[in-house]
Design an enzyme around this catalytic site. Structure first.
Site, mmCIF file in Angstrom:
data_model
loop_
_atom_site.group_PDB
_atom_site.id
_atom_site.type_symbol
_atom_site.label_atom_id
_atom_site.label_comp_id
_atom_site.label_asym_id
_atom_site.label_seq_id
_atom_site.Cartn_x
_atom_site.Cartn_y
_atom_site.Cartn_z
ATOM 1 N N GLU A 222 0.843 -1.189 0.000
ATOM 2 C CA GLU A 222 0.000 0.000 0.000
ATOM 3 C C GLU A 222 0.884 1.248 0.000
ATOM 4 O O GLU A 222 0.473 2.319 0.384
ATOM 5 C CB GLU A 222 -0.986 -0.003 1.161
ATOM 6 C CG GLU A 222 -0.384 -0.215 2.524
ATOM 7 C CD GLU A 222 -1.413 -0.011 3.612
ATOM 8 O OE1 GLU A 222 -1.810 1.144 3.799
ATOM 9 O OE2 GLU A 222 -1.804 -0.999 4.258
ATOM 10 N N CYS B 242 -3.605 -3.637 4.481
ATOM 11 C CA CYS B 242 -2.660 -4.662 4.942
ATOM 12 C C CYS B 242 -3.060 -6.071 4.537
ATOM 13 O O CYS B 242 -2.298 -7.012 4.724
ATOM 14 C CB CYS B 242 -2.555 -4.625 6.473
ATOM 15 S SG CYS B 242 -1.998 -3.062 7.085
ATOM 16 N N THR C 274 3.525 3.628 15.476
ATOM 17 C CA THR C 274 3.379 2.249 14.984
ATOM 18 C C THR C 274 4.036 2.078 13.618
ATOM 19 O O THR C 274 3.701 1.159 12.879
ATOM 20 C CB THR C 274 1.880 1.862 14.883
ATOM 21 O OG1 THR C 274 1.254 2.739 13.947
ATOM 22 C CG2 THR C 274 1.174 1.966 16.212
ATOM 23 N N SER D 282 -10.337 2.698 14.122
ATOM 24 C CA SER D 282 -9.702 1.612 13.353
ATOM 25 C C SER D 282 -9.573 0.358 14.220
ATOM 26 O O SER D 282 -9.694 -0.761 13.733
ATOM 27 C CB SER D 282 -8.341 2.055 12.798
ATOM 28 O OG SER D 282 -7.351 2.078 13.814
ATOM 29 N N HIS E 182 -2.926 -10.273 12.013
ATOM 30 C CA HIS E 182 -2.331 -9.028 11.513
ATOM 31 C C HIS E 182 -1.938 -8.213 12.749
ATOM 32 O O HIS E 182 -2.761 -8.018 13.659
ATOM 33 C CB HIS E 182 -3.331 -8.250 10.659
ATOM 34 C CG HIS E 182 -2.894 -6.835 10.417
ATOM 35 N ND1 HIS E 182 -1.684 -6.541 9.833
ATOM 36 C CD2 HIS E 182 -3.470 -5.638 10.706
ATOM 37 C CE1 HIS E 182 -1.546 -5.223 9.762
ATOM 38 N NE2 HIS E 182 -2.610 -4.657 10.290
ATOM 39 N N LYS F 129 -6.035 -7.212 22.206
ATOM 40 C CA LYS F 129 -7.495 -7.004 22.201
ATOM 41 C C LYS F 129 -8.189 -8.076 21.359
ATOM 42 O O LYS F 129 -9.218 -8.626 21.747
ATOM 43 C CB LYS F 129 -7.816 -5.624 21.609
ATOM 44 C CG LYS F 129 -7.314 -4.438 22.426
ATOM 45 C CD LYS F 129 -7.727 -3.152 21.720
ATOM 46 C CE LYS F 129 -6.842 -1.979 22.022
ATOM 47 N NZ LYS F 129 -6.854 -1.492 23.385
ATOM 48 N N ASN G 163 4.910 -1.876 12.390
ATOM 49 C CA ASN G 163 3.929 -2.360 11.412
ATOM 50 C C ASN G 163 4.557 -2.421 10.017
ATOM 51 O O ASN G 163 5.087 -1.419 9.548
ATOM 52 C CB ASN G 163 2.711 -1.412 11.401
ATOM 53 C CG ASN G 163 1.509 -2.004 10.670
ATOM 54 O OD1 ASN G 163 1.595 -3.094 10.086
ATOM 55 N ND2 ASN G 163 0.396 -1.300 10.700
ATOM 56 N N SER H 183 -7.419 -2.381 6.551
ATOM 57 C CA SER H 183 -8.376 -1.299 6.780
ATOM 58 C C SER H 183 -9.191 -1.068 5.526
ATOM 59 O O SER H 183 -8.778 -1.405 4.420
ATOM 60 C CB SER H 183 -7.633 -0.017 7.146
ATOM 61 O OG SER H 183 -7.136 -0.124 8.454
HETATM 62 P P1 HMG Z 1 -2.634 6.763 21.165
HETATM 63 O O1 HMG Z 1 -3.870 7.550 21.415
HETATM 64 O O2 HMG Z 1 -1.398 7.542 21.019
HETATM 65 O O3 HMG Z 1 -2.348 5.738 22.299
HETATM 66 O O4 HMG Z 1 -2.861 5.905 19.867
HETATM 67 P P2 HMG Z 1 -3.245 5.331 23.552
HETATM 68 O O5 HMG Z 1 -3.390 6.483 24.477
HETATM 69 O O6 HMG Z 1 -4.496 4.647 23.079
HETATM 70 O O7 HMG Z 1 -2.253 4.281 24.222
HETATM 71 C C1 HMG Z 1 -1.955 3.091 23.579
HETATM 72 C C2 HMG Z 1 -1.991 1.977 24.624
HETATM 73 O O8 HMG Z 1 -0.915 2.202 25.535
HETATM 74 C C3 HMG Z 1 -3.273 1.941 25.470
HETATM 75 O O9 HMG Z 1 -3.561 0.588 25.738
HETATM 76 C C4 HMG Z 1 -2.860 2.652 26.740
HETATM 77 O O10 HMG Z 1 -3.640 2.279 27.884
HETATM 78 C C5 HMG Z 1 -1.418 2.182 26.865
HETATM 79 P P3 HMG Z 1 -5.064 0.034 25.599
HETATM 80 O O11 HMG Z 1 -5.880 0.828 26.557
HETATM 81 O O12 HMG Z 1 -5.463 0.337 24.184
HETATM 82 O O13 HMG Z 1 -4.937 -1.403 25.904
HETATM 83 N N1 HMG Z 1 -0.585 3.071 27.677
HETATM 84 C C6 HMG Z 1 0.229 2.628 28.656
HETATM 85 N N2 HMG Z 1 0.489 1.385 29.115
HETATM 86 C C7 HMG Z 1 1.404 1.249 30.141
HETATM 87 N N3 HMG Z 1 2.045 2.315 30.696
HETATM 88 C C8 HMG Z 1 1.803 3.577 30.266
HETATM 89 C C9 HMG Z 1 0.868 3.764 29.191
HETATM 90 N N4 HMG Z 1 0.399 4.854 28.521
HETATM 91 C C10 HMG Z 1 -0.494 4.414 27.604
HETATM 92 N N5 HMG Z 1 2.452 4.617 30.822
HETATM 93 C C11 HMG Z 1 -3.295 4.206 18.281
HETATM 94 C C12 HMG Z 1 -2.831 4.505 19.713
HETATM 95 C C13 HMG Z 1 -3.185 2.731 18.057
HETATM 96 C C14 HMG Z 1 -4.757 4.649 18.131
HETATM 97 C C15 HMG Z 1 -2.392 4.991 17.306
HETATM 98 O O14 HMG Z 1 -1.067 4.571 17.404
HETATM 99 C C16 HMG Z 1 -2.835 4.868 15.852
HETATM 100 O O15 HMG Z 1 -3.676 5.631 15.370
HETATM 101 N N6 HMG Z 1 -2.212 3.927 15.096
HETATM 102 C C17 HMG Z 1 -2.494 3.738 13.666
HETATM 103 C C18 HMG Z 1 -3.771 2.969 13.427
HETATM 104 C C19 HMG Z 1 -3.670 1.536 13.873
HETATM 105 O O16 HMG Z 1 -2.602 0.963 13.987
HETATM 106 N N7 HMG Z 1 -4.834 0.903 14.086
HETATM 107 C C20 HMG Z 1 -4.889 -0.498 14.430
HETATM 108 C C21 HMG Z 1 -6.114 -1.194 13.838
HETATM 109 S S1 HMG Z 1 -6.299 -0.859 12.106
HETATM 110 C C22 HMG Z 1 -5.105 -1.876 11.341
HETATM 111 O O17 HMG Z 1 -4.544 -2.727 11.952
HETATM 112 C C23 HMG Z 1 -4.810 -1.608 9.909
HETATM 113 C C24 HMG Z 1 -3.490 -0.909 9.629
HETATM 114 O O18 HMG Z 1 -2.436 -1.826 9.757
HETATM 115 C C25 HMG Z 1 -3.516 -0.295 8.221
HETATM 116 C C26 HMG Z 1 -3.893 -1.175 7.054
HETATM 117 O O19 HMG Z 1 -4.690 -2.100 7.114
HETATM 118 O O20 HMG Z 1 -3.412 -0.803 5.972
HETATM 119 C C27 HMG Z 1 -3.217 0.233 10.583
#
Ligand code: HMG
Length: 445
Positions: free
Chosen positions: A83, A120, A163, A211, A244, A253, A328, A364
């Site tokens: 992609e 992906c 990521t 997402s 994935h 999760k 990733n 996605s």
């Molecule tokens: P964010 O808002 O920066 O992070 O974005 P957060 O605040 O949600 O924290 C992440 C995790 O760390 C959370 O865990 C926090 O609790 C934990 P969760 O509650 O989710 O289990 N955390 C801590 N843990 C321990 N000690 C601490 C601490 N602080 C926080 N001190 C987000 C995270 C994934 C949303 C962001 O990185 C993002 O937008 N990523 C890109 C999108 C993505 O990867 N989505 C995944 C699903 S979609 C997919 O897989 C397709 C993809 O590969 C693309 C494709 O298909 O082409 C992305």
């Protein structure tokens, strides 16, 4: 029926790395544990200035062909999943074939080449295409080369920046394969979603939190669809379940949700009931909200049970090892998860042939696909031959300032000159642009 599946695997990581807890977190004013524990990525792999999706794909493919002693004539199709393509017409597979033709006698003129797009997911779709082509008897005894290659970069400052990753996975698909055979049964979960997309732009528009929900919803649909053809899945059916893996936290999760699904109505649910009660049933609740709240409470308890933890440690944890070291790789990500699982089995000296894995792919936009794989007799020799450690260990550690330069170099909207951080050594490199704006490559001895 002759088995068809993956006969060989090679990876190629970007040669640079960014330490997320150590280098990225302090600049962002965040705790290192957000990355080491929450997201679960320690290092993002990034490409040096002379690397891109073509060089990483071609370098992985060359190692695979060399190791298997194959010549261009042995390959009947080259499918690239990406992609991160830079051309809306000419597929990346032609560039990769062009690279390989620089170093092999013969050519790939009689190989069918293409490029697959579905975020992906398309690496797995390429496996499917190869599988179907062989099953249909159209391969004339030749194998298919599938290359999943991506530079997964986000806009600077986007939450997705945590990521990022860059790398390629090359796979040889053949009859009577050495590593795994693929099941005929498959399940799909697919819907028109706008959670992550790149409408004619390099970096994705992302609604990160959504997402995550879309991933889980589509994966659940795919599992139900898979079960409709393959029968119910049980927690002991599969030795590993590679998903994935955009980041290991996402897999945490998905695994919890999956475990709840596959233990529902089983002895395991009943055995757990003494400690955490039975799973909530929707019919017992007045509103959907009440039901969802009860599910969340159940899952919070479920994940703390010894039974779940043991299952997770054995079945899921080993699949995210490499991902935590590279980030990733988009189309390559689920294939890296499979490789992680195979390496864990090798490390444990496991008698693994004949065992099964359940593989959950996702892209996605959005679509999930689930199928089963059966491990083959030759798996160990193949997996031991993949040079994962040396590649990961030899990456150059970027400072934050250097990371900013690397991001700019690979930003198509910027024109910056940056010195390379590593020296190319017996590999394909990007050398610049040609007369028709094509990208050009050489093999460096
Ligand atoms: P964010 O808002 O920066 O992070 O974005 P957060 O605040 O949600 O924290 C992440 C995790 O760390 C959370 O865990 C926090 O609790 C934990 P969760 O509650 O989710 O289990 N955390 C801590 N843990 C321990 N000690 C601490 C601490 N602080 C926080 N001190 C987000 C995270 C994934 C949303 C962001 O990185 C993002 O937008 N990523 C890109 C999108 C993505 O990867 N989505 C995944 C699903 S979609 C997919 O897989 C397709 C993809 O590969 C693309 C494709 O298909 O082409 C992305």
């Amino acid at each position: 029926m002759t088995a068809v599946g993956i006969d060989a695997i090679e990876i190629r990581t970007g040669k640079l790395r960014l330490d997320l807890p150590g280098t990225f977190a302090p600049v962002k004013g965040e705790e290192p544990e957000k990355y080491s524990k929450g997201i679960g990525i320690e290092y993002s792999s990034l490409p040096d200035v002379y690397e891109d999706i073509v060089t990483m794909g071609a370098n992985a493919a060359k190692r695979l062909l060399d190791r298997k002693g194959l010549a261009p004539d042995d390959i009947g199709r080259i499918d690239v999943a990406t992609e991160s393509a830079f051309d809306n017409s000419k597929p990346v597979s032609t560039y990769i074939a062009g690279c390989l033709e620089q170093v092999y006698d013969g050519d790939f003129h009689h190989a069918n080449k293409g490029e697959r797009k579905f975020a992906c997911l398309s690496g797995t779709q390429c496996l499917d295409d190869a599988y179907n082509w062989i099953r249909a008897g159209r391969n004339r005894g030749r194998a298919a080369l599938v290359i999943a290659t991506d530079t997964a970069l986000y806009e600077r400052g986007d939450p997705g920046e945590a990521t990022q990753g860059a790398g390629a996975v090359a796979m040889l698909i053949d009859e009577d394969p050495d590593i795994v055979s693929l099941s005929t049964e498959q399940g799909y979960g697919s819907a028109d979603e706008t959670d992550f997309l790149k409408p004619n732009q390099q970096f994705p528009s992302v609604d990160g939190k959504r997402s995550v929900q879309v991933y889980l919803a589509r994966m659940r649909e795919a599992l139900e669809d898979y079960e409709s053809v393959a029968g119910d899945t049980h927690s002991e059916d599969f030795v590993y379940i590679p998903f994935h893996t955009p980041y290991p936290g996402m897999v945490r999760k998905a695994a919890l949700l999956g475990y709840r699904h596959i233990t529902r109505g089983t002895e395991i649910e009943e055995a757990l009931a003494d400690d955490i009660g039975m799973q909530p049933r929707e019919d017992d609740f007045a509103t959907r909200e009440d039901y969802e709240e009860a599910i969340r409470a159940y899952m919070d308890e479920l994940k703390e049970t010894r039974r779940y933890r043991e299952w997770y440690e054995q079945t899921i944890d080993p699949t995210v090892d490499i991902s935590g070291q590279v980030g990733n790789w988009y189309t390559g990500s689920v294939h890296v998860a499979r490789l992680s699982a195979l390496r864990a089995a090798a490390e444990a000296d496991r008698d693994f042939a004949g065992e099964r894995m359940l593989v959950g792919s996702y892209g996605s936009g959005a679509q999930a696909e689930i199928h089963a794989e059966t491990v083959r007799e030759g798996w160990r020799t193949e997996v031991d031959a993949v040079d994962v450690e040396p590649q990961l260990d030899e990456r150059y550690d970027l400072s934050f300032e250097e990371y900013e330069l690397v991001h700019d170099v690979h930003n198509h909207g910027k024109d910056v000159e940056v010195e390379e951080f590593t020296q190319p050594d017996a590999e394909f490199v990007f050398t610049g642009w040609g007369r028709m704006n094509e990208r050009r490559y050489d093999y460096v001895e």
